[in-house]
Design an enzyme around this catalytic site. Sequence first.
Site, PDB file in Angstrom:
ATOM      1  N   TYR A   1       0.813  -1.227   0.000  1.00 35.30           N
ATOM      2  CA  TYR A   1       0.000   0.000   0.000  1.00 35.30           C
ATOM      3  C   TYR A   1       0.848   1.279   0.000  1.00 35.30           C
ATOM      4  CZ  TYR A   1      -4.037  -3.004   1.118  1.00 35.30           C
ATOM      5  OH  TYR A   1      -5.023  -3.969   1.095  1.00 35.30           O
TER       6      TYR A   1
ATOM      7  N   LYS B   1       2.074 -15.318   4.562  1.00 35.66           N
ATOM      8  CA  LYS B   1       2.031 -16.308   3.474  1.00 35.66           C
ATOM      9  C   LYS B   1       3.488 -16.656   3.158  1.00 35.66           C
ATOM     10  CE  LYS B   1      -0.429 -18.577   0.485  1.00 35.66           C
ATOM     11  NZ  LYS B   1      -0.895 -19.881   0.901  1.00 35.66           N
TER      12      LYS B   1
ATOM     13  N   ASP C   1      -4.409 -18.044   4.424  1.00 32.03           N
ATOM     14  CA  ASP C   1      -5.530 -18.777   3.829  1.00 32.03           C
ATOM     15  C   ASP C   1      -6.154 -19.730   4.851  1.00 32.03           C
ATOM     16  OD1 ASP C   1      -3.050 -20.005   3.650  1.00 32.03           O
ATOM     17  OD2 ASP C   1      -3.348 -20.850   1.654  1.00 32.03           O
TER      18      ASP C   1
ATOM     19  N   ASP D   1      -6.195  -5.918   5.973  1.00 37.07           N
ATOM     20  CA  ASP D   1      -7.308  -5.261   5.291  1.00 37.07           C
ATOM     21  C   ASP D   1      -8.374  -6.290   4.918  1.00 37.07           C
ATOM     22  OD1 ASP D   1      -8.860  -3.532   3.829  1.00 37.07           O
ATOM     23  OD2 ASP D   1      -7.377  -3.111   2.277  1.00 37.07           O
TER      24      ASP D   1
ATOM     25  N   ASP E   1     -12.502  -7.554   6.941  1.00 42.70           N
ATOM     26  CA  ASP E   1     -13.855  -7.539   6.381  1.00 42.70           C
ATOM     27  C   ASP E   1     -14.554  -8.859   6.700  1.00 42.70           C
ATOM     28  OD1 ASP E   1     -13.358  -5.002   5.292  1.00 42.70           O
ATOM     29  OD2 ASP E   1     -14.394  -5.469   3.409  1.00 42.70           O
TER      30      ASP E   1
END
Length: 328
Positions: A112, A163, A196, A220, A224
Amino acid sequence: MKVVAATGAAVEFKIFDWSADRYLKDGTTVPPDGFATLARDFDAIFVGALGDPRVPSNIHAKEILLGMRFKMDLYANVRPVKLLDESLCPLKNVKPEDVDFVVIRENTEGPYVDAGGVFKPGTVDEIATQEDFNTRKGVERVIRYAFELARKEGRKKVLMSDKSNVMTYAGGLWQRVFKLVAAEYADIQSQHMYVDTLCMHMVRDPKQFDVIVTNNMFGDIITDLAAALQGGLGMAASGNIHPGKTSMFEPVHGSAPPFAGKNIANPIGAISTAAMMLEHLGFASESARINQAVLEAVREKKTTADIGGSLGTKEAAESIASSLSRTK
Ligand SMILES: NC(=O)c1ccc[n+]([C@@H]2O[C@H](COP(=O)([O-])OP(=O)(O)OC[C@H]3O[C@@H](n4cnc5c(N)ncnc54)[C@H](O)[C@@H]3O)[C@@H](O)[C@H]2O)c1
């Protein structure tokens, strides 16, 4: 503007017009001395959701919101995930005590930072790169923040998610630093999970989580998903924090353009964010009273339709405000 609580606690507000309206009027997103003024003259910042289809580039939202996070170095994005009532969780047989964890999202690095480029744009040979920044300093301070928060809140476990099985360079740094910092906190259990797998477990068994620390992009995304566990984006609060500096508080949700002007957006994300900000400012009892008023509103279904009520945004917010004014 000065607001005095029934308890006598007072907070003085100054409202800035940084917004899509201002950008469309005079092209300003943040005035030249904007961030310096915030850092120098204010204890905290409360930001409403940004994003306006009239500004397709979203430049105002990027410069204001990401500007605060990056230029004011607000490195810990703290997102509590708490289920207030069983009826709000889309999962079966999940009780409020089963969803009570905090996600700490690194807030100043990762992909970002807006570094990258495009080669041969618009052609079939186009190449786009987006660079993922992970610094030793940035990773260490946010992991340490997670352990400190666990201690402060009496939580038992910190889980780091990445990851690193495929993103070996960045993930390797996170892994090494996590082990080093975890070794300093023998009283807190440390754990690792690939992101994951984390998503799967958040849906299958959210009870296992306590504090999760992760990078900017994964944080981020997973918050959600986490917000859905507590009733949707309309319920989720957040703080963008750098201990000792002016910090910023905002609901997790965006501007939900289809809801604009319809008096249907859930105000609880914003109200709970205000409670978080008050706690940060040292008004713990005022913060607790707001959280209690929100809890009662949810239980009594004095809420907007997304969480089962029949009130508009304004009426739902007023109902919480009036229940606050009735209690000491
Ligand atoms: N922090 C921020 O200011 C922020 C965060 C995310 C998105 N955005 C911006 O907001 C705009 C819209 O983005 P988006 O649609 O991807 O995300 P969004 O969060 O605005 O909305 C996604 C969905 O979440 C639900 N939702 C959001 N807020 C809600 C509320 N208060 N009450 C009930 N339900 C709610 C709705 O179903 C909505 O369709 C974009 O311009 C985006 O860049 C801003």
